[in-house]
Each structure stands twice: as C-alpha cells, then as structure tokens.
Design a protein around this motif. Structure first.
Motif, PDB file in Angstrom:
ATOM      1  N   LEU A 309      -1.478   2.909   1.188  1.00 23.79           N
ATOM      2  CA  LEU A 309      -2.763   2.961   0.683  1.00 23.79           C
ATOM      3  C   LEU A 309      -2.628   3.868  -0.657  1.00 23.79           C
ATOM      4  N   GLY A 310      -2.133   4.799  -0.682  1.00 26.21           N
ATOM      5  CA  GLY A 310      -1.887   5.361  -2.333  1.00 26.21           C
ATOM      6  C   GLY A 310      -1.227   4.538  -3.396  1.00 26.21           C
ATOM      7  N   LEU A 311      -0.038   3.582  -2.682  1.00 23.31           N
ATOM      8  CA  LEU A 311       0.389   2.783  -3.754  1.00 23.31           C
ATOM      9  C   LEU A 311      -0.603   1.723  -4.149  1.00 23.31           C
ATOM     10  N   ALA A 312      -1.319   1.257  -3.174  1.00 24.83           N
ATOM     11  CA  ALA A 312      -2.238   0.396  -3.446  1.00 24.83           C
ATOM     12  C   ALA A 312      -3.353   0.580  -4.640  1.00 24.83           C
ATOM     13  N   ALA A 313      -3.586   1.856  -4.399  1.00 23.49           N
ATOM     14  CA  ALA A 313      -4.478   2.475  -5.511  1.00 23.49           C
ATOM     15  C   ALA A 313      -4.109   2.467  -6.709  1.00 23.49           C
ATOM     16  N   ASP A 314      -2.390   2.954  -7.013  1.00 22.48           N
ATOM     17  CA  ASP A 314      -2.037   2.880  -8.062  1.00 22.48           C
ATOM     18  C   ASP A 314      -1.979   1.413  -8.776  1.00 22.48           C
ATOM     19  N   PHE A 315      -1.446   0.531  -7.989  1.00 18.65           N
ATOM     20  CA  PHE A 315      -1.701  -0.806  -8.261  1.00 18.65           C
ATOM     21  C   PHE A 315      -2.550  -1.513  -8.982  1.00 18.65           C
ATOM     22  N   PHE A 316      -3.854  -1.166  -8.319  1.00 16.85           N
ATOM     23  CA  PHE A 316      -4.997  -1.642  -8.751  1.00 16.85           C
ATOM     24  C   PHE A 316      -5.266  -1.242 -10.286  1.00 16.85           C
ATOM     25  N   GLU A 342      -4.741 -13.758   1.089  1.00 13.41           N
ATOM     26  CA  GLU A 342      -5.802 -13.129   0.307  1.00 13.41           C
ATOM     27  C   GLU A 342      -7.216 -13.855   0.659  1.00 13.41           C
ATOM     28  N   TYR A 343      -8.378 -12.991   0.502  1.00 13.63           N
ATOM     29  CA  TYR A 343      -9.771 -13.492   0.599  1.00 13.63           C
ATOM     30  C   TYR A 343     -10.586 -12.467  -0.493  1.00 13.63           C
ATOM     31  N   GLY A 344     -11.784 -12.879  -0.496  1.00 12.16           N
ATOM     32  CA  GLY A 344     -12.489 -12.207  -1.673  1.00 12.16           C
ATOM     33  C   GLY A 344     -12.765 -10.559  -1.092  1.00 12.16           C
ATOM     34  N   THR A 345     -12.265  -9.536  -1.885  1.00 10.98           N
ATOM     35  CA  THR A 345     -12.138  -8.330  -2.070  1.00 10.98           C
ATOM     36  C   THR A 345     -11.639  -7.652  -0.491  1.00 10.98           C
ATOM     37  N   ALA A 346     -10.816  -8.561  -0.171  1.00  8.78           N
ATOM     38  CA  ALA A 346     -10.135  -7.968   1.117  1.00  8.78           C
ATOM     39  C   ALA A 346      -8.725  -8.782   1.304  1.00  8.78           C
ATOM     40  N   THR A 347      -7.872  -8.484   2.435  1.00  5.49           N
ATOM     41  CA  THR A 347      -6.776  -9.246   2.972  1.00  5.49           C
ATOM     42  C   THR A 347      -6.473  -9.021   4.176  1.00  5.49           C
ATOM     43  N   LEU A 348      -6.023  -9.799   4.749  1.00  6.97           N
ATOM     44  CA  LEU A 348      -5.322  -9.595   6.135  1.00  6.97           C
ATOM     45  C   LEU A 348      -3.824  -9.653   6.223  1.00  6.97           C
ATOM     46  N   VAL A 349      -3.103  -8.656   6.493  1.00  2.00           N
ATOM     47  CA  VAL A 349      -1.745  -8.596   6.751  1.00  2.00           C
ATOM     48  C   VAL A 349      -1.273  -8.107   7.798  1.00  2.00           C
ATOM     49  N   THR A 350      -0.125  -8.403   8.220  1.00  3.18           N
ATOM     50  CA  THR A 350       0.562  -7.830   9.423  1.00  3.18           C
ATOM     51  C   THR A 350       1.191  -6.598   9.165  1.00  3.18           C
ATOM     52  N   GLY A 351       0.919  -5.708  10.070  1.00  2.01           N
ATOM     53  CA  GLY A 351       1.141  -4.128   9.850  1.00  2.01           C
ATOM     54  C   GLY A 351       2.509  -3.643  10.513  1.00  2.01           C
ATOM     55  N   HIS A 364       1.290  -8.156  -3.194  1.00  5.07           N
ATOM     56  CA  HIS A 364       1.202  -9.679  -3.284  1.00  5.07           C
ATOM     57  C   HIS A 364      -0.373 -10.161  -3.247  1.00  5.07           C
ATOM     58  N   GLU A 365      -0.644  -9.669  -1.976  1.00  6.67           N
ATOM     59  CA  GLU A 365      -2.405  -9.967  -1.554  1.00  6.67           C
ATOM     60  C   GLU A 365      -3.228  -9.485  -2.512  1.00  6.67           C
ATOM     61  N   ALA A 366      -3.113  -8.304  -2.831  1.00  6.21           N
ATOM     62  CA  ALA A 366      -3.808  -7.478  -4.044  1.00  6.21           C
ATOM     63  C   ALA A 366      -3.897  -8.341  -5.118  1.00  6.21           C
ATOM     64  N   ALA A 367      -2.729  -8.509  -5.567  1.00  9.01           N
ATOM     65  CA  ALA A 367      -2.587  -9.620  -6.921  1.00  9.01           C
ATOM     66  C   ALA A 367      -3.496 -10.876  -7.019  1.00  9.01           C
ATOM     67  N   HIS A 368      -3.487 -11.392  -5.768  1.00  9.46           N
ATOM     68  CA  HIS A 368      -4.606 -12.521  -5.782  1.00  9.46           C
ATOM     69  C   HIS A 368      -6.030 -12.075  -6.033  1.00  9.46           C
ATOM     70  N   SER A 369      -6.218 -10.839  -5.997  1.00 10.48           N
ATOM     71  CA  SER A 369      -7.734 -10.799  -6.572  1.00 10.48           C
ATOM     72  C   SER A 369      -7.865 -11.127  -8.108  1.00 10.48           C
ATOM     73  N   GLY A 388       2.541 -18.590  -8.191  1.00 13.91           N
ATOM     74  CA  GLY A 388       3.586 -18.195  -8.906  1.00 13.91           C
ATOM     75  C   GLY A 388       3.239 -16.928  -9.730  1.00 13.91           C
ATOM     76  N   PHE A 389       2.003 -16.950 -10.341  1.00 13.28           N
ATOM     77  CA  PHE A 389       1.464 -16.081 -10.928  1.00 13.28           C
ATOM     78  C   PHE A 389       1.129 -14.530 -10.415  1.00 13.28           C
ATOM     79  N   THR A 390       0.766 -14.711  -8.895  1.00 13.21           N
ATOM     80  CA  THR A 390       0.596 -13.678  -8.096  1.00 13.21           C
ATOM     81  C   THR A 390       2.010 -12.966  -7.952  1.00 13.21           C
ATOM     82  N   SER A 391       3.023 -13.732  -7.621  1.00 12.70           N
ATOM     83  CA  SER A 391       4.345 -13.191  -7.656  1.00 12.70           C
ATOM     84  C   SER A 391       4.812 -12.621  -8.752  1.00 12.70           C
ATOM     85  N   TYR A 392       4.459 -12.966 -10.050  1.00 14.16           N
ATOM     86  CA  TYR A 392       4.678 -12.312 -11.139  1.00 14.16           C
ATOM     87  C   TYR A 392       4.237 -10.898 -11.070  1.00 14.16           C
ATOM     88  N   VAL A 393       2.843 -10.887 -10.733  1.00 16.23           N
ATOM     89  CA  VAL A 393       2.230  -9.597 -10.723  1.00 16.23           C
ATOM     90  C   VAL A 393       2.562  -8.687  -9.591  1.00 16.23           C
TER      91      VAL A 393
END
Length: 622
Positions: A309-316, A342-351, A364-369, A388-393
């Motif tokens: 969660l902390g890393l995701a905040a830094d990623f955004f 990826e979905y609008g303002t959310a993602t489903l991921v296995t945990g 990856h899924e957040a980069a799809h934003s 491809g561009f998402t993988s780059y990000v």
C-alpha cells in the motif's frame, strides 16, 4: 457588434477543440449508468435494474445499439469454451491438461460447468425513452433494434432489468476463487458497446480485453450485511457499511446492507465482496486516497499488503510526475479474481504472493490507470499500446521504488528486450497489429503485447531522444486524456515534439515481423563500415574509442526520419565528442564513414536500446 462576439466565441471554441483533441473532427460517445443490484449470495445470483443515458455525438443516426453480456462466455459451447479447446497453449487457469507436459491434451474448464455453475446475464426488459425495443442475445452480445433512431446530438434513456448468475471462477470474474474470495464482479453489468469512427466494436468475449465509452457511474449494491465490498469510484455511505470507518453504524434493510458508489469519467466498473475482507488506506502526496481490500490470512500477508500500500502511494506520485496527473480522488486495490486486471479507479489482483510479486502486479494494474483508463485505449485492437506501455511504466516504478536503485541509466527495459529477442527467434511471432483475440498462441500474444510493446516505447526514446520521449508522454496526456486515442495519435505527438518523421518505425515494427540486425563489417585505421543485415532500417549511434584512449560518438540519421536526434545526456557519453554524419539511405545495405585517428574499439549503440536481435557483431576490438 454581434458579428464580433460571434467571431470571438468561434475562436474560443476552436481553441478549446484544439486543446482537447489534436485530430480534427474528433468525437466520442458518452454513457451515464445508474445501476441497482440485489445479491443472493447463497445461490451466487443477483437481479439488476439499470438506467443508462446514452449520448450520440457521432454525426450518424443510430437505429441499433449493442450491449456486452460477458458472463454468457462461461457456458459450455461458448466461443471462449471452443477457443480453449483449440488453441495450442490455453491459459492454464482456464483449461486442464489431461495429457503430459510433452504431449498435452487440454480440456476447457468451461466445458465441465453444470447449470448451477455457469455464468449468465439474461435481459428481462429493455426500453428506450419509455418505448419497448426489439432485442436478441447472441453469445456475449445483445443486439437492440430501436423504436426510433438516436439522432446525432441526442441523448436516449435506456431502462433495463436483468437477472444473472456468477460463474465459477475461471477468468477475471467469478465466485469462490482459489484464494477463497466469494465474489469477484468484473464485467458484471450489461455494458454498452463502443461506437467510434471505425464503427461498432462487437468482439465476442473469448478471454482478451475490452473497450468502452467514458461515462459516469452511480451504483448501489444490496448484499448480506456481513460482507465487505471493494469497488471502483467513491463510497458514498462509508458510515453505514462495514469496514471503512471504525465507528460506522451499519444500516441494514433486513439482513442486507447497501453499498453506494459513484465514479466519474471512467469506462468500466468493478467490485468484489467477501465477509473476510479488511480495509486499509493511505493518502499519497498528491492527495489521492488509496485503499487495499484483502483477506488477512496471516501476519506475513498483512505485512505484505501494508508494504504494498505504501509503495502504491509512491507509485501514483511517480506516475503523475512522469505521465500526467492522476485525475481521480481514489484508487482501490482489491483481492479477487485471478492474476490481475485493471478497471476504472480499481483493480482486482490475487493476494497470495510474495512481496515482489504483489508489488509488481499492483504497479502494473495501477499503471493501466494511464495506458488504458485515462486514454480509453482499444485493447481489442491495439493491445501492445495498452499492455506494452503499461509494462514500461511498471518497470520504471519497480526499479525506482522497489529496488531503489533508480532506473537503469541506459535501458531500463532490458528484460523486455530479452523476451522479445526470444520471441523473434521462436517462429511464433505475429504482427503486433493483429487483433488481440486472433493470435495463434498465448505465448505470441503475451510477448508481443507486453514485451515488444515495451520495447517499442523504449526504442522510440533511442530514435527521438530520451528527453523527447519524456516530453511526448506528458504532451500526449495533455491532449488525449479522457478520450480514445489510437497509436497514430501517439506517433503524431512524438513527431511534433521531436521534429522527426516516425511513419517507417511504427509501420514496420507494429505491422510486420521484420527484425533489426546491424553489424560492424570492417574497421581500418581510417574508416568504419557498417552493414544492415536485416530489412528494418534504423538510425545508428556508433561509439568509437581510439588507440590514444579518446572517444567519439558518431550519429547516423536514417533518411526517412527527415530530422535528427539531439545529443543525449548519458554518463557513457560524458565528455565524448559527437559527430553527426550524413543520412543512411535504407535502400543501401552498407555505410562507411572516416575516422581521424586509429580506432581500437567500436560499439553499435552502447546503450542497448536498439532492438538488434544479434548483438554479437555490434562490438569490435582491434
């Protein structure tokens, strides 16, 4: 006076249009959903009502519209079922190998579903502006004949009622996943099909991804009061439901609670629910609230999710700086489904992952934003532009935030390059312009979309210069956010920023399977000769080290570029003289240039951003 006011208004309108879209005459449709669903969690079924306002900006009158009914794919005999039975390497989550590793015999999991396990979405009633429509279901598509056409500029109101059954968890959506998430609700509502300058996009759901018009969502989910929900958008009644506020007074109707969400300017809405879910949150420097919604299996799982969660905040924060500001107020990371989506303002991921894997899939899924949700990319047509561009990000984020080493100075996408080289030599490569559903193998699709797409982005920086690539990303954001750009729109922005013609690059790298292969053919005391062994010409950087220890960088533009790359600020080029040579004509296989000193070492592109499939002859020492 009136004419002057009209002229000023016209100038303002033109200015606004040029700011909002570079492509003259651009238009897009708009949707506004209001959805209510009543969930029977014991039988994995639900009833839904929906009011959809559909605005037609196309310049055409529409006598038909179409909706996607994605759950219908999870039935024996569906196109998805047959695809799994006939593709050479089906997704192992969706098919079972009844043979051996050497001689596989795949059986679709969908083929084994019972009537109680299948998915379906059955439309009960559908009207437009209060009048009945004539509709029919065909696989995962609903065709609707309208009582009268929707004229250009008009808004029609559709009212639907439907009943649905959530399928066994096979792909993205489903019930009772391997990680014991009760409901993963992706592609769960009748979704208006996308109509644009290319016409209706009516792809049957056979496992790939999506495209849809932008719009607003107002969603109410009525579900057992013990369940916790994670979803797209902003929760409107956090004080009335379980999990989001410590002192919430859960408001119930019988044994159910209502979860009310709103979201603006998105094109897909997802939710998941489970009584075991817990919610955590943080806010990044830019004021975005990020949530995690997951099952706390043990202390290690909780630790991983808190770190992620902390890393995701830094990623955004990082993405907002490099690719344009994240425009929504929330983002929710939900455990559910399979893998990540990826979905609008959310993602489903296995945990149930180690921390590196969990952070990687979230990045990856957040980069799809950006490269999907902000730009509404058509994933069914331009999968590499999306993935491809998402993988780059994602990779930039992993290097700078997870490994904390900063991005590799010369080529941060080197792993994607290596995967692309393997694909190029495998005999399974197909053009990246192929429609996403039609690849002969999943191996070919995934490496084209994810890896070769990332290579295209990084190699573009080699062609136009790293700083120009960074400027291109930001200018593209300014022009095309909340629209549906094509790869050509990105190309045009890159051309405008760099002053370099890029038609040849995008055409050959995307539409063909041609490969880049250069070699140092001959070195003498006073000259260097290069050879293009392939049928894909590129500009070339050649670093020469002389016998006296000095270095010189020779830059050979490609004539088709009609321009030149500026000097780049890499450490390996520091204090190195740069000499711009005459253009290399792509019809000529060899190129020689003089040197003023005796060379001892020569490198073709020491940054390794040129995607040369045979690099062993790119270096020479005397």
């Amino acid at each position: 006076m009136k004419s002057k006011v009209f002229l000023l208004a016209l100038i303002a309108l033109i200015s606004i249009q040029s700011t909002f879209a570079q492509r003259k005459g651009y238009w897009q449709q708009k949707v506004d959903y209001k959805i209510n669903v009543d969930v029977d969690e014991k039988n994995y079924q639900y009833d839904g009502t929906m009011t959809l306002k559909y605005t037609n900006n196309s310049g055409h009158s529409l006598s038909k519209v179409y909706f996607h009914l994605y759950f219908n794919a999870f039935q024996p005999g569906s196109m998805m079922d047959y695809r799994l039975s006939n593709i050479a390497d089906p997704d192992s989550r969706m098919a079972t190998n009844l043979g051996t590793k050497e001689n596989p015999k795949w059986e679709s999991r969908i083929a084994k579903l019972t009537p109680e396990q299948i998915g379906y979405q059955k439309i009960k009633t559908l009207s437009m502006n209060g009048a009945k429509t004539d509709f029919k279901t065909d696989g995962t598509l609903l065709e609707v004949r309208l009582p009268h056409a929707i004229e250009d500029g008009a808004t029609a109101t559709f009212d639907l009622t439907w009943t649905a059954q959530v399928p066994e968890q096979i792909r993205r959506a489903g019930r009772n996943s391997k990680e014991d998430v009760a409901l993963s609700m992706a592609q769960w509502y009748p979704k208006m099909a996308h109509f644009d300058e290319f016409g209706w996009h009516l792809d049957e759901y056979v496992a790939r991804e999506f495209v849809a018009p932008f719009g607003n969502f107002d969603v109410s989910i009525h579900i057992n009061k013990n369940y916790v929900v994670g979803a797209s958008g902003v929760l409107q009644n956090a004080d009335e439901v379980k999990g989001y506020q410590r002192k919430a007074k859960v408001k119930t109707q019988g044994n159910k609670a209502t979860w009310h969400y709103k979201a603006e300017n998105i094109h897909d809405f997802v939710w998941a629910a489970d009584p075991k879910f817990v919610v955590d949150s943080t806010t990044n420097k830019n004021g975005v609230t990020l949530y995690t919604v997951y099952i706390p299996v043990d202390d290690a799982t909780i630790k991983n999710w808190k770190q992620a969660l902390g890393l995701a905040a830094d990623f955004f924060d990082l993405c907002s700086q490099k690719f344009g500001s994240y425009p929504w107020s929330t983002y929710t990371i939900i455990q559910g489904g399979d893998g990540g989506m990826e979905y609008g303002t959310a993602t489903l991921v296995t945990g149930g992952r180690n921390i590196k894997s969990l952070v990687g899939v979230i990045f990856h899924e957040a980069a799809h934003s950006w490269y999907q949700h902000l730009f509404g990319i058509n994933e069914t047509v331009d999968e590499w532009f999306d993935e491809g561009f998402t993988s780059y990000v994602e990779e930039l984020g992993m290097q700078q935030l997870f490994y904390k080493k900063g991005a590799l100075e010369t080529n941060p996408m080197i792993e994607a390059y290596r995967a692309y080289y393997k694909l190029a030599l495998s005999g399974k490569e197909e053009p990246m312009s192929l429609l996403a559903d039609y690849y002969n193998t999943n191996y070919g699709y995934s490496n084209q979309a994810y890896n070769k797409g990332a290579v295209l982005a990084e190699q573009l920086g080699y062609i136009i210069g790293k700083s120009n690539l960074e400027k291109t990303f930001l200018k593209f954001y300014d022009i095309w956010k909340f629209k549906h750009p094509t790869p050509n729109d990105f190309k045009r922005v890159a051309e405008d920023v760099s002053g370099i013609n890029l038609k040849w690059y995008f055409n050959l790298f995307v539409n063909t399977t041609r490969h880049i292969d250069y070699a140092i053919q001959e070195v003498t005391d006073n000259s260097v000769t290069l050879r293009n062994k392939s049928n894909l010409a590129m500009p070339i950087d050649v670093l020469v080290e002389y016998k006296d220890g000095s270095k010189e960088l020779f830059y050979i533009p490609l004539r088709e570029m009609r321009g030149e790359k500026s000097a780049e600020n890499f450490a390996i080029y520091e204090n190195v003289k740069r000499t711009i040579l005459e253009d290399w004509n792509w019809t000529v296989p060899t190129y020689s240039f003089p040197v003023n000193k005796v060379p001892s070492k020569i490198w073709i592109d020491p940054t390794q951003r040129l995607a040369d499939i045979e690099a062993s002859d790119n270096y020479s020492a005397r």
